[in-house]
Design an enzyme around this catalytic site. Structure first.
Site, PDB file in Angstrom:
ATOM      1  N   LYS A 124       3.338  -7.549  16.587  1.00 34.72           N
ATOM      2  CA  LYS A 124       3.771  -8.586  17.534  1.00 34.72           C
ATOM      3  C   LYS A 124       4.253  -9.803  16.747  1.00 34.72           C
ATOM      4  O   LYS A 124       3.664 -10.153  15.713  1.00 34.72           O
ATOM      5  CB  LYS A 124       2.585  -8.954  18.444  1.00 34.72           C
ATOM      6  CG  LYS A 124       2.940  -9.898  19.589  1.00 34.72           C
ATOM      7  CD  LYS A 124       1.739 -10.117  20.505  1.00 34.72           C
ATOM      8  CE  LYS A 124       2.059 -11.035  21.676  1.00 34.72           C
ATOM      9  NZ  LYS A 124       0.915 -11.208  22.588  1.00 34.72           N
ATOM     10  N   SER A 172       1.787 -10.582  27.471  1.00 28.88           N
ATOM     11  CA  SER A 172       2.884 -10.997  26.618  1.00 28.88           C
ATOM     12  C   SER A 172       3.246  -9.999  25.523  1.00 28.88           C
ATOM     13  O   SER A 172       4.321 -10.097  24.950  1.00 28.88           O
ATOM     14  CB  SER A 172       2.540 -12.343  25.975  1.00 28.88           C
ATOM     15  OG  SER A 172       1.411 -12.201  25.125  1.00 28.88           O
ATOM     16  N   SER A 192      -2.985  -9.935  27.597  1.00 22.50           N
ATOM     17  CA  SER A 192      -1.682  -9.580  27.014  1.00 22.50           C
ATOM     18  C   SER A 192      -1.616  -8.284  26.227  1.00 22.50           C
ATOM     19  O   SER A 192      -0.525  -7.857  25.863  1.00 22.50           O
ATOM     20  CB  SER A 192      -1.194 -10.708  26.120  1.00 22.50           C
ATOM     21  OG  SER A 192      -0.631 -11.695  26.919  1.00 22.50           O
TER      22      SER A 192
HETATM   23  N1  GLN Z   1      -0.613 -13.830  31.112  1.00 27.65           N
HETATM   24  C1  GLN Z   1      -1.613 -14.678  30.528  1.00 27.65           C
HETATM   25  C2  GLN Z   1      -0.990 -15.986  30.155  1.00 27.65           C
HETATM   26  O1  GLN Z   1       0.149 -16.137  30.371  1.00 27.65           O
HETATM   27  C3  GLN Z   1      -2.215 -14.018  29.334  1.00 27.65           C
HETATM   28  C4  GLN Z   1      -1.380 -14.100  28.134  1.00 27.65           C
HETATM   29  C5  GLN Z   1      -2.043 -13.548  26.904  1.00 27.65           C
HETATM   30  O2  GLN Z   1      -3.042 -12.834  26.977  1.00 27.65           O
HETATM   31  N2  GLN Z   1      -1.514 -13.951  25.760  1.00 27.65           N
HETATM   32  O3  GLN Z   1      -1.598 -16.852  29.651  1.00 27.65           O
END
Ligand code: GLN
Length: 447
Positions: A49, A124, A148
């Protein structure tokens, strides 16, 4: 695509030929899952990532503001996987600074879900999940602050695992919300997830929140025939779409048939998960992202003086969602509102954790949905608050610091995957993986 386990038996020559193949397939796929094809080391290629530092690579967290930044050091997870016959290959697309649930907010454009041309892969870590699902990566690393890893894995029909907070070093992970972030594997199956987790886990002096005690390797003695007590929370499941509820009920029957005992439990504080998370995560994000000022990292905007330099670099460099969160975070930390929002959210966080821990007095695992629906269509979630709601099942696990794993269990009538999540007590990854191996065997999901 060969599994990680199989790939680890191959020669470096075979793996370097595979990398050439992966690159051309990824380019032809149209998924926009890879945003670069850098490689570092020799061995089995693992997709990384774009918020994990690999020395000498461009690392941008999917943001314009980090264009031009070259990582000067290696994240501990990268050092660790290199010691286990793996290497870093390619940068995976992601929501900007890991803020999002769809991988639509990336500076590089949206990633596409391989199960449906017009579907998001989740986020994400959407690039990581789409690549593994699309057969253009053997396995990948993602990061999970509020879901995410688990949510994109569920949307794409692959396995995604978030370790206990403190189990995997965060050294070299671009910080979003430091008290919630964890790096973890996204793989084709549960055994591969255990192999990759084994490789990256462990104490690290460079991360002050890293847990300092011995831990067993899991992949070598994974037990899919384990018999466990698994808690389900009925009121929790009722909030999901029919597709998810049906898959949930069928899975419960299969788990019972496999010899597990299902027990009914309640969680009354989960209704506060979303509010608590978005107060704390944005507060931490506002603080962490203060360092991007156009002076030290990445892009620098045109300006006449220093103040304008900060202002213009941040205005031009950050996307809309990131700006929204920085503003929200600064608001909840401001002197008039600190006690009412930030301090209160910290208190509620403890209540949420205590409630989970009470369930683990009587059950080994909790089974829950990962998301309330299958992957939405690209462009469907225009309202940020609606998007935040899609995290309802994953956020609490980060707030409580627990390990969780998303396993694909079924497909709906449109062929979109449904994943369910197992949650374990902190540092009980062994039971989590055994339960996941058993779940995988019981549901017999076909790609
Ligand atoms: N969707 C959640 C957020 O936007 C989780 C994102 C994540 O786990 N990095 O914060």
């Amino acid at each position: 695509m060969i599994t990680l386990k199989e790939a680890l038996t191959k020669s470096n020559e075979e793996m370097s030929a595979l990398r050439v193949d992966l690159e051309s397939k990824a380019k032809a796929s149209g998924l926009n899952a890879y945003i670069g094809f850098e490689s570092s080391g020799e061995g089995v290629p693992i997709l990384i990532k774009d918020n994990i530092q690999v020395k000498g690579w461009s690392v941008t967290a999917g943001s314009k503001i980090l264009q031009g930044y070259i990582a000067p050091y290696e994240a501990t997870v990268i050092v660790n996987l290199k010691m286990k016959g793996m290497m870093a290959f390619g940068r995976a697309n992601m929501d900007e600074f890991a803020m999002g649930s769809t991988t639509e907010s990336s500076f590089y454009g949206a990633t596409v879900n391989p199960h449906g041309e017009n579907r998001v892969p989740g986020g994400s870590s959407g690039g990581s999940a789409a690549a593994v699902a699309g057969g253009i990566a053997i396995a990948a690393l993602g990061s999970d602050t509020g879901g995410s890893i688990r949510q994109p894995a569920a949307y794409c029909g692959v396995v995604g695992m978030k370790p206990t907070y403190g189990r995997v070093s965060r050294f070299g992970l671009g910080a979003y919300a430091s008290s919630l972030d964890q790096i973890g594997p996204i793989t084709q199956n549960v055994e591969d997830a255990a192999i990759l987790y084994d490789a990256i886990k462990g104490h690290d002096d460079k991360d002050s929140t890293s847990a300092d005690f011995e831990i067993e390797d899991i992949a070598n003695n994974l037990n899919p025939d384990v018999k466990l007590t698994i808690a389900v929370i009925d009121s929790y499941v009722e909030a999901a779409d029919a597709d998810i509820q049906n898959a949930f009920k069928e899975t419960m029957v299969k788990l019972e048939a496999a010899g597990h005992t299902i027990v009914r439990k309640e969680l009354s504080n989960t209704k506060y998960d979303i509010a608590t998370y978005y107060v704390l995560a944005t507060a931490e994000a506002a603080t962490n992202l203060a360092r991007y000022d156009g002076v030290r990292y990445g892009t620098r905007a045109e300006s006449k003086n220093t103040e304008e330099l900060f202002y213009n670099s941040r205005s031009e460099g950050f996307g809309e969602e990131v700006k929204r969160r920085i503003m929200l975070g600064n608001f909840v930390l401001s002197s008039g509102y600190y006690d009412a929002y930030y301090v209160k959210a910290q208190k509620v966080r403890h209540l949420i954790r205590d409630e989970f821990n009470a369930i683990f007095e009587e059950a080994d695992l909790i089974l829950s949905p990962v998301a309330p629906s299958v992957a939405p269509k690209i462009g469907e979630n225009e309202d940020p608050l609606e998007m935040y709601k899609s995290d309802m099942y994953t956020l609490g696990i980060n707030l409580a610091g627990l390990p969780g794993i998303s396993v694909p269990v079924a497909k709906n009538d449109d062929g979109m995957p449904v994943g369910l999540q197992l949650i374990a007590k902190a540092f009980n990854e062994k039971t989590l993986f055994d339960g996941a191996a058993s779940l995988e065997k019981a549901v017999n999901y076909t790609k």
